[in-house]
Design an enzyme around this catalytic site. Structure first.
Site, PDB file in Angstrom:
ATOM      1  N   ASP A  31       0.616  -1.273   0.195  1.00 61.02           N
ATOM      2  CA  ASP A  31      -0.289   0.032  -0.042  1.00 61.02           C
ATOM      3  C   ASP A  31       0.369   1.101  -0.098  1.00 61.02           C
ATOM      4  OD1 ASP A  31      -2.803   1.154   0.404  1.00 61.02           O
ATOM      5  OD2 ASP A  31      -1.577   2.316   1.791  1.00 61.02           O
ATOM      6  N   ALA A  77      -5.028   2.551  -0.745  1.00 56.25           N
ATOM      7  CA  ALA A  77      -4.404   1.592  -2.350  1.00 56.25           C
ATOM      8  C   ALA A  77      -4.904   0.100  -1.944  1.00 56.25           C
ATOM      9  CB  ALA A  77      -3.040   1.114  -2.512  1.00 56.25           C
ATOM     10  N   ASP A  78      -5.185   0.030  -1.177  1.00 61.93           N
ATOM     11  CA  ASP A  78      -5.500  -1.657  -0.458  1.00 61.93           C
ATOM     12  C   ASP A  78      -7.081  -1.606  -0.633  1.00 61.93           C
ATOM     13  OD1 ASP A  78      -3.427  -3.595  -0.362  1.00 61.93           O
ATOM     14  OD2 ASP A  78      -2.487  -2.972   1.839  1.00 61.93           O
ATOM     15  N   ILE A  79      -6.993  -1.335   0.128  1.00 58.86           N
ATOM     16  CA  ILE A  79      -8.508  -0.674   0.465  1.00 58.86           C
ATOM     17  C   ILE A  79      -9.427  -0.827  -1.049  1.00 58.86           C
ATOM     18  CG2 ILE A  79     -10.775  -0.254   1.583  1.00 58.86           C
ATOM     19  CD1 ILE A  79      -8.979  -0.316   3.993  1.00 58.86           C
TER      20      ILE A  79
END
Length: 405
Positions: free
Chosen positions: A138, A166-168
């Site tokens: 992320d 970024a991950d979520i």
């Protein structure tokens, strides 16, 4: 019925982006079988904090799932996985591109077993391109994708976002892709491969910042709590804290000037229009900040809201999760975990009037459902399961076997 009832998902993902995706799908009714290596999802060990030995991080993104432990580096493990895929709708994974092919369970293999299978692959840079083999995390994606360069205060070092956007965000794109692919399959009967990446997510979310750059050729700069195209639309300090205001048009500006008792600003040639205010923000913002230091956040929010001017306090988590509106929206829920006990977590953000989602079960302990899944879905006997467990191919967890740390 739940909206995704009877949709079966094999979840090979771990850490955050994939688990967030599959938890969202599970909340909406999908059956999610979380396939873990014998060592378990990495985040089972991430902490402190732990709740009676269970990682708070893991608990936050793995509810409503079943856990099976499979060693996919063994032929028997891969064979069992393909049996599960045969009856599944979707496979979700977030390994480095090429890993599934090296394991012998890539998209073509999955499709040969189940022509309608949908594979959702989440990665740092995508399945194609010169950087596809770079590891994706992320914080790296936030930097490479430009978010870090526009976050923070002007003239100070870049700052990453406060949580793993970024991950979520990529997990959310995966959810959208999966739902679109399920709809397409209902029309064509064909599955497909979904490719989403952390970097693509960051770039796609720049929207007006990218538009500003394309129009001007100038790199956007960090604005702190402000907005590059609207003034005042930002964070201000009060006598005892912070709050945000959003004066997005001239009607709001006129009312705003009255509330702060600075009516002379309304038609001032430097501030009369939003364009004027953007050009002259360096003069206007300090004037406003001096005014806002005179009262508390609660007082300013009350006065601004009374004039229907968009505003709101900056809350700490201890305030957010006690707020009556947040509680009324069921954004704090409690589940009973077999070892952690009662665990609080955030609720389901998508509210459907006819087929609402549901939180049915706590995050599973490692291998909690291995025996049930192998028996009911893979058709194995207890004797066969015992032999696989002795051979290190599977692991059947139980509450009694969990070490409290």
């Amino acid at each position: 019925m739940k909206p995704l009832e009877n949709v079966k998902i094999i979840d090979l993902s771990r850490i955050l982006s994939g688990p967030y995706c599959t938890m969202t799908l599970a909340d909406l009714g999908a059956e999610v079988i979380k396939v873990e290596a014998p060592s378990g999802d990495d985040t089972r060990k991430w902490g402190p904090p732990f709740v009676n030995g269970e990682s708070a991080y893991f608990l936050s993104v793995n509810r409503n799932k079943k856990s099976i432990v499979l060693n996919l580096k063994t032929g028997e493990g891969k064979e069992i996985l393909l049996k599960l895929v045969k009856d599944a709708d979707v496979v979700v994974e977030n390994f480095r591109p090429g890993t599934l092919d090296r394991l012998g369970i890539g998209f073509e293999t999955l499709k040969s077993v189940n022509p309608g299978i949908i594979l959702a692959s989440i990665s740092g840079y995508g399945q194609t391109g010169p950087y596809s083999q770079k590891p994706g995390y992320d914080v790296i994606a936030q930097g490479f994708g430009g978010l870090t360069s526009v976050t923070g205060e002007l003239g100070k070092p870049p700052v990453k976002a406060g949580f793993s956007v970024a991950d979520i965000g990529t997990g959310m794109w995966a959810v959208i892709g999966i739902q679109a692919a399920l709809l397409a399959r209902s029309r064509t009967g064909e599955g497909q491969w979904i490719d989403v990446s952390l970097v693509d997510t960051m770039i796609s979310w720049h929207t007006y910042l990218a538009g500003n750059y394309f129009a001007s050729g100038k790199n956007p700069e960090p604005q702190g709590g402000a907005h590059p195209n609207i003034v005042p639309y930002q964070l201000f300090e009060s006598a005892d804290g912070y709050f945000n205001i959003a004066v997005g048009n001239e009607n709001l500006w006129a009312r705003f000037c009255t509330v702060i008792d600075m009516a002379e600003l309304k038609d001032h040639p430097d501030y009369a229009t939003n364009s004027d205010r953007v050009i002259n923000r360096e003069k206007l913002v300090p004037l406003l900040q001096d005014v806002f230091h005179t009262k508390t956040t609660k007082e300013w929010v009350a006065e601004l809201e009374a004039a229907s001017i968009p505003c709101g306090p900056v809350l700490k988590f201890s305030e957010i999760f006690e707020d009556p509106h947040v509680l009324a929206r069921e954004q704090v829920v409690e589940v009973q975990h077999p070892t952690a006990g009662k665990v609080k977590m955030t609720g389901i953000p998508v509210k459907l009037s006819g087929t609402p989602g549901e939180i049915k079960s706590a995050p599973p302990i490692l291998g909690q459902d291995t025996r049930e899944i192998l028996s009911s879905l893979a058709g194995l006997t207890d004797t066969q399961i015992d032999a696989l467990e002795r051979g290190g191919v599977v692991m059947a967890g139980s509450v009694a076997e969990i070490d409290i740390v």
